[in-house]
Design an enzyme around this catalytic site. Structure first.
Site, short mmCIF file in Angstrom:
data_model
loop_
_atom_site.label_atom_id
_atom_site.label_comp_id
_atom_site.label_asym_id
_atom_site.label_seq_id
_atom_site.Cartn_x
_atom_site.Cartn_y
_atom_site.Cartn_z
N CYS A 159 0.82 -1.22 0.00
CA CYS A 159 0.00 0.00 0.00
C CYS A 159 0.86 1.27 0.00
O CYS A 159 1.89 1.35 0.68
CB CYS A 159 -0.92 -0.01 1.22
N CYS A 197 0.56 4.62 7.00
CA CYS A 197 -0.07 4.48 8.32
C CYS A 197 0.89 3.72 9.25
O CYS A 197 1.23 2.56 8.97
CB CYS A 197 -1.38 3.72 8.20
N CYS A 257 0.49 -0.05 10.30
CA CYS A 257 0.00 -1.06 9.36
C CYS A 257 1.07 -1.96 8.75
O CYS A 257 2.08 -1.49 8.22
CB CYS A 257 -0.80 -0.37 8.26
N CYS A 282 -16.64 -8.52 5.43
CA CYS A 282 -15.92 -7.26 5.18
C CYS A 282 -14.68 -7.53 4.34
O CYS A 282 -13.76 -8.22 4.78
CB CYS A 282 -15.47 -6.64 6.50
N CYS A 316 -19.53 -5.46 3.34
CA CYS A 316 -18.74 -4.30 3.79
C CYS A 316 -17.45 -4.30 2.99
O CYS A 316 -16.90 -5.37 2.68
CB CYS A 316 -18.43 -4.44 5.29
N CYS A 351 -19.06 2.45 8.64
CA CYS A 351 -18.31 1.79 9.70
C CYS A 351 -17.07 2.65 9.92
O CYS A 351 -16.16 2.64 9.07
CB CYS A 351 -17.95 0.37 9.27
N ARG A 358 -18.04 -2.14 18.09
CA ARG A 358 -17.33 -3.42 17.91
C ARG A 358 -15.99 -3.45 18.64
O ARG A 358 -15.15 -2.56 18.44
CB ARG A 358 -17.10 -3.69 16.41
#
Ligand code: SAM
Ligand code: DTB
Ligand code: SF4
Length: 335
Positions: A56, A60, A63, A100, A131, A191, A263
């Site tokens: 990616c 972040c 991650c 998801c 999702c 979400c 959640r």
């Protein structure tokens, strides 16, 4: 029992006061709000699948999938449709009601839209809620996903506005809010949540909840993740956050977002059964099930069955879980 109307005028001070209250006061309030809006002892189950792993372009700091860091995760291509459908069937057989699909992308590319919409349609046809989380979306892309049958888009704010740039510098808080707005305009449920344990202070946790509370309507799902430390990432050595702090954040969310699923998300693998139980007793009513999250492990069916059994909690969908009062309100179209 009075019906709890979601509020969008919370001040940061209001939220901080809840957060700082004695734990029995805080959890007492959270459970009172829960009882007004949800049936007792029910838990919603979502299951994740990483449909495009690693490589990616974003940085972040938490991650495993960022191309900026040297982690154990290897970049893979987008998964074929039939593998996604097979995983969705397995998730449904294992008791999940929402599937998801996560893609390690900065933003959704035009050429991938038909592939993602085909996945959404196929998963929906299996009788699951759908999702997707795939980075930034343009307005027309959000519409295309909705038309294919997308129920939820996950796009987290992660932390407070002030702390955000210490965690990620390849995009801004405003970028996140824009995609969230595009999804809302396209009629997709949201979400949106965050991560605790990234070296932030309590004021940042309060700031995150405050930002979420300003979204009108509130996100239908609020995932609260405990950082899963990943070797090779800038946050890989962050000091572990206590489960009591997780429970506080969850209880505050339960109060501030009376009608949203809250959640207990990533991080359960590193918690004791008692720690998870405390978070559920603080008002969480949703979990990720299955052996894997995206690139890390999750407790899996056997341990989750034992946990839910010890709590006397059962799996339930939104319709089964809302109290009769909320159901009536929703049927009247006023929710
Ligand atoms: N690329 C998309 C995005 O960032 O929106 C989707 C995938 S991303 C992995 C989804 C969310 O997972 C992130 O926003 C973050 O909140 C959460 N997450 C990622 N890595 C995590 C970790 N190590 N521990 C806890 N939560 C994590
Ligand atoms: C969310 O808030 N948590 C999920 C989901 N949304 C996409 C992801 C958790 C990822 C945990 C680390 C991993 O498995 O890579
Ligand atoms: Fe990419 Fe999402 Fe990971 Fe950030 S959290 S590096 S956007 S996959």
């Amino acid at each position: 029992m009075p019906f709890t109307e979601p509020r969008h005028d919370w001040t940061r001070e209001d939220i901080a006061a809840l957060y700082e209250a004695p734990l029995d006061t805080l959890i007492g309030k959270a459970l009172a709000v829960k009882a007004e809006n949800w049936a007792d002892g029910k838990v919603q189950k979502s299951q994740l699948l990483s449909i495009k792993t690693g490589g990616c372009a974003e940085n972040c700091g938490y991650c495993s999938q960022s191309a900026h860091f040297d982690t154990d995760v290897k970049a893979e291509k987008l998964m074929p449709l039939e593998d996604v459908v097979a995983a969705a069937r397995e998730a449904k057989a294992g008791g999940a009601d929402r599937f998801c699909m996560g893609a390690a992308w900065r933003s959704l590319k035009e050429r991938d839209v038909p592939k993602i919409t085909a996945m959404i349609a196929a998963v929906k046809a299996e009788g699951l809620e759908t999702c997707v989380t795939a980075g930034m979306l343009e307005p027309h892309q959000a519409h295309a996903l909705r038309e294919a049958g997308l129920d939820y888009y996950n796009h987290n704010l992660d932390t407070s506005r002030e702390y955000y740039s210490t965690v990620v510098s390849t995009r801004t808080y405003e970028d996140r809010l824009e995609t969230i707005a595009h999804c809302r305009e396209a009629g997709i449920n949201l979400c949106v949540g965050g991560i605790l344990g990234m070296g932030e202070g309590r004021e940042d946790r309060v700031g995150l909840i405050h930002e979420l509370s300003k979204l009108d309507p509130h996100p239908e799902s609020i995932p609260i993740n405990m950082l899963v430390p990943i070797e090779g990432t800038p946050l890989g050595n962050s000091p572990e956050i206590s489960v009591i702090e997780m429970a506080r954040a969850i209880a505050v969310c339960r109060i501030v977002f009376p009608k949203s699923w809250v959640r207990l998300s990533a991080g359960r693998e590193g918690m004791t059964e008692e720690g998870q139980a405390l978070c559920m007793l603080a008002g969480a009513n949703s979990i990720f099930v299955g052996e894997r999250l995206l690139t890390t492990n999750n407790p899996g069916e056997t341990r989750d069955e034992a946990l839910l059994k010890s709590l006397g909690f059962e799996h339930a969908s939104r319709e089964e879980t809302a109290t009769p009062q909320v159901r009536r309100h929703t049927l009247l179209g006023q929710a």
